[in-house]
Scaffold this active site. Structure first.
Site, PDB file in Angstrom:
ATOM      1  N   CYS A   1     -24.594 -13.527  42.217  1.00 51.17           N
ATOM      2  CA  CYS A   1     -25.047 -12.980  40.908  1.00 51.17           C
ATOM      3  C   CYS A   1     -26.701 -12.374  41.738  1.00 51.17           C
ATOM      4  CB  CYS A   1     -25.436 -13.973  39.782  1.00 51.17           C
ATOM      5  SG  CYS A   1     -26.262 -15.450  40.374  1.00 51.17           S
TER       6      CYS A   1
ATOM      7  N   CYS B   1     -17.321 -23.029  44.633  1.00 49.58           N
ATOM      8  CA  CYS B   1     -18.772 -23.508  44.440  1.00 49.58           C
ATOM      9  C   CYS B   1     -18.668 -23.217  42.747  1.00 49.58           C
ATOM     10  CB  CYS B   1     -19.714 -22.361  44.849  1.00 49.58           C
ATOM     11  SG  CYS B   1     -19.865 -22.464  46.777  1.00 49.58           S
ATOM     12  N   ALA B   2     -18.010 -24.338  42.296  1.00 49.85           N
ATOM     13  CA  ALA B   2     -17.727 -24.165  41.016  1.00 49.85           C
ATOM     14  C   ALA B   2     -18.619 -24.431  39.780  1.00 49.85           C
ATOM     15  CB  ALA B   2     -16.384 -25.037  40.784  1.00 49.85           C
ATOM     16  N   ALA B   3     -19.507 -25.496  39.986  1.00 51.39           N
ATOM     17  CA  ALA B   3     -20.322 -25.921  38.829  1.00 51.39           C
ATOM     18  C   ALA B   3     -21.466 -24.984  38.661  1.00 51.39           C
ATOM     19  CB  ALA B   3     -20.859 -27.381  39.257  1.00 51.39           C
ATOM     20  N   PRO B   4     -21.772 -24.739  37.162  1.00 50.76           N
ATOM     21  CA  PRO B   4     -21.198 -25.766  36.153  1.00 50.76           C
ATOM     22  C   PRO B   4     -19.866 -25.606  35.580  1.00 50.76           C
ATOM     23  CG  PRO B   4     -22.696 -24.178  35.286  1.00 50.76           C
ATOM     24  CD  PRO B   4     -22.763 -24.006  36.725  1.00 50.76           C
ATOM     25  N   GLY B   5     -19.390 -24.753  35.993  1.00 55.07           N
ATOM     26  CA  GLY B   5     -17.683 -24.120  35.683  1.00 55.07           C
ATOM     27  C   GLY B   5     -17.465 -22.959  35.051  1.00 55.07           C
ATOM     28  N   GLY B   6     -18.154 -22.195  34.496  1.00 57.69           N
ATOM     29  CA  GLY B   6     -17.985 -20.905  33.761  1.00 57.69           C
ATOM     30  C   GLY B   6     -16.634 -20.439  34.363  1.00 57.69           C
TER      31      GLY B   6
ATOM     32  N   ASP C   1     -18.127 -18.240  44.497  1.00 56.99           N
ATOM     33  CA  ASP C   1     -19.374 -17.937  43.769  1.00 56.99           C
ATOM     34  C   ASP C   1     -20.439 -18.587  44.544  1.00 56.99           C
ATOM     35  OD1 ASP C   1     -20.828 -16.856  41.805  1.00 56.99           O
ATOM     36  OD2 ASP C   1     -20.527 -18.370  40.210  1.00 56.99           O
TER      37      ASP C   1
ATOM     38  N   ASP D   1     -17.716 -28.647  44.313  1.00 53.31           N
ATOM     39  CA  ASP D   1     -19.045 -28.470  44.441  1.00 53.31           C
ATOM     40  C   ASP D   1     -19.681 -29.492  45.011  1.00 53.31           C
ATOM     41  OD1 ASP D   1     -20.842 -25.946  42.653  1.00 53.31           O
ATOM     42  OD2 ASP D   1     -21.860 -28.130  43.343  1.00 53.31           O
TER      43      ASP D   1
END
Ligand SMILES: C[S@@+](CC[C@H](N)C(=O)[O-])C[C@H]1O[C@@H](n2cnc3c(N)ncnc32)[C@H](O)[C@@H]1O
Length: 440
Positions: free
Chosen positions: A360, A244-249, A307, A265
């Site tokens: 988070c 679940c990668a975006a926006p990619g931090g 994530d 994503d």
């Protein structure tokens, strides 16, 4: 709407009304091409956003103070104008004449509130003259569906400290592409290195104007958000799937650490931001636009980072609109999705490989409890406790199960961190990569 700063205040009023009266997420409103911020100059946009955030952060104290001067507050723009003036007067040191004058102009500019301009003038003057003596910056209380599980997990004292941290807001944290370059960048960025390696700027800034932005030397990422990717042991050279990668931090962190990353994503617009971030930092990852619940990998990978989407309740310091736009009904479908994503993620992990699951969220239902449930249905998974010294965190941030738990009330003297939960899981060496469990 012509006086200096009035367009920004009018935009802030529209943003606040959309959040509080209609439950619109602030991020959607500020990103919208035709939203309240469209047409504003950069400085006005920034001013509108900071005034909106401050007003939402202090809304409890603001409304309490206004009640002293006005038993029944007016509705609509008149009320918003008074709330904005109170924020400016009580928390920002704006000169009384400017705050009062703006409140009156905002009210006059609205057809339905115009007749209340006199009342707004009188009340705003009283706030300016008498407000400071009565102002109690008591933090806003969290709604019960967030407060109750937090109190149950960590006690009433922790809940109060978390609410105080929400009112205090959040600094600007940066993650460096070259983790060893903290001393080189801390001076030019006026930022202090944290024990975790993140750089922290206490004063706000226009991010794209800071040194190192254009060359991609760093990216914006809360210090706690930068921890989960670092739980993976030795990412250099390993195949890592960021599910679940975006926006990619976290994709950027993994790529910077030398991993061969596939960033997946479901959201194409969010993946566009990931692409831009990769281009700016000169880092590489394979990008896949797909639903993680339906996607099949060509081969198992050494590690997966999940994530997962969640209530975001760990980020209320940065997103004070969240308690007003999230509903208790949001939780059960998110929890179900987190379980399904965990199962899907596990199906890609090679025997002996690792999975980091993080959210988070402040709610154990989206962190600790998801991991416990996963371990009980997955006999080939084991949780590993990360080494706090390697992460640069106090050992108490690792819980009895081995999970990393951060909270906004941690490191108050340094400016706090967002609330995260992250778990490192390892798959037994003799595991057979199972058929996908999550379908259907
Ligand atoms: C917490 S955010 C990820 C933040 C990101 N890892 C970072 O560090 O910048 C969760 C992401 O999950 C994505 N998502 C939600 N459901 C998904 C699904 N079924 N498959 C893939 N991605 C999904 C959302 O589009 C969102 O970008």
């Amino acid at each position: 709407v012509t006086a200096p700063g009035l367009p920004a205040r009018a935009a802030a009023a529209a943003l606040i009304e959309s959040v509080l009266d209609r439950g619109c997420p602030l991020g959607e409103l500020t990103d919208a091409a035709d939203g309240p911020l469209s047409g504003l100059a950069t400085a006005e946009r920034a001013r509108a956003q900071s005034l909106t955030l401050a007003t939402l952060r202090h809304i409890g104290a603001i409304d309490r103070l206004l009640k002293r001067f006005l038993a029944r507050p007016p509705q609509g723009r008149a009320r918003t104008a008074l709330r904005l003036a109170t924020t400016e007067l009580m928390t920002e040191g704006v000169p009384p004449h400017a705050a009062v004058d703006s409140a009156v102009r905002l009210t006059r500019a609205d057809r339905r509130s115009r007749h209340l301009a006199g009342l707004v003038n009188a009340v705003a003057r009283r706030v300016a003259a008498e407000g400071a003596a009565a102002w109690q910056a008591a933090p806003a209380r969290l709604p019960a569906w967030i407060a109750d599980p937090v109190r149950t997990a960590w006690g009433a004292g922790a809940l109060a400290a978390i609410e105080r941290a929400h009112a205090a807001g959040a600094p600007l944290d940066l993650t460096l592409r070259d983790a060893a370059a903290a001393s080189r960048w801390s001076g030019p960025l006026a930022a202090e290195p944290l024990p975790t390696g993140s750089l922290r700027r206490r004063s706000p800034a226009q991010v794209s104007a800071l040194p190192g932005y254009a060359e991609g030397a760093w990216w914006v990422q809360d210090a706690a958000a930068a921890l989960p990717a670092r739980l993976l042991p030795d990412p250099a050279g390993r195949r890592v799937l960021d599910l679940c990668a975006a926006p990619g931090g976290k994709t950027l962190q993994l790529a910077a650490a030398g991993a061969r990353v596939t960033a997946l994503d479901i959201s194409t617009p969010r993946l566009e931001r990931l692409r831009t971030n990769l281009a700016r930092t000169g880092l590489a990852a394979e990008i896949v636009a797909a639903d993680a619940l339906a996607w099949s990998a060509a081969a198992p990978v050494d590690a997966v980072l999940l994530d997962a989407p969640c209530t975001g309740t760990g980020t209320i310091r940065r997103h004070p609109d969240l308690p007003f736009v999230r509903r208790p009904d949001d939780l059960p479908p998110l929890v179900a999705l987190q379980d399904r994503l965990l199962d899907a993620a596990w199906s890609h992990v090679a025997p002996g490989g690792h999975l980091v699951f993080c959210t988070c969220s402040l709610l154990p239902a989206e962190g600790e409890e998801r991991v416990a449930a996963f371990l009980s249905r997955c006999p080939d998974a084991r949780q590993l406790a990360p080494d706090p010294a390697r992460l640069g965190i106090p050992p108490v941030w690792i819980d009895a199960a081995g999970g990393l738990r951060t909270r906004p009330d941690f490191w108050p003297e340094l400016g706090g961190v967002d609330g995260f939960h992250a778990a490192l899981l390892v798959r037994s060496e003799d595991a057979v990569v199972t058929a996908r469990r999550s379908r259907g």
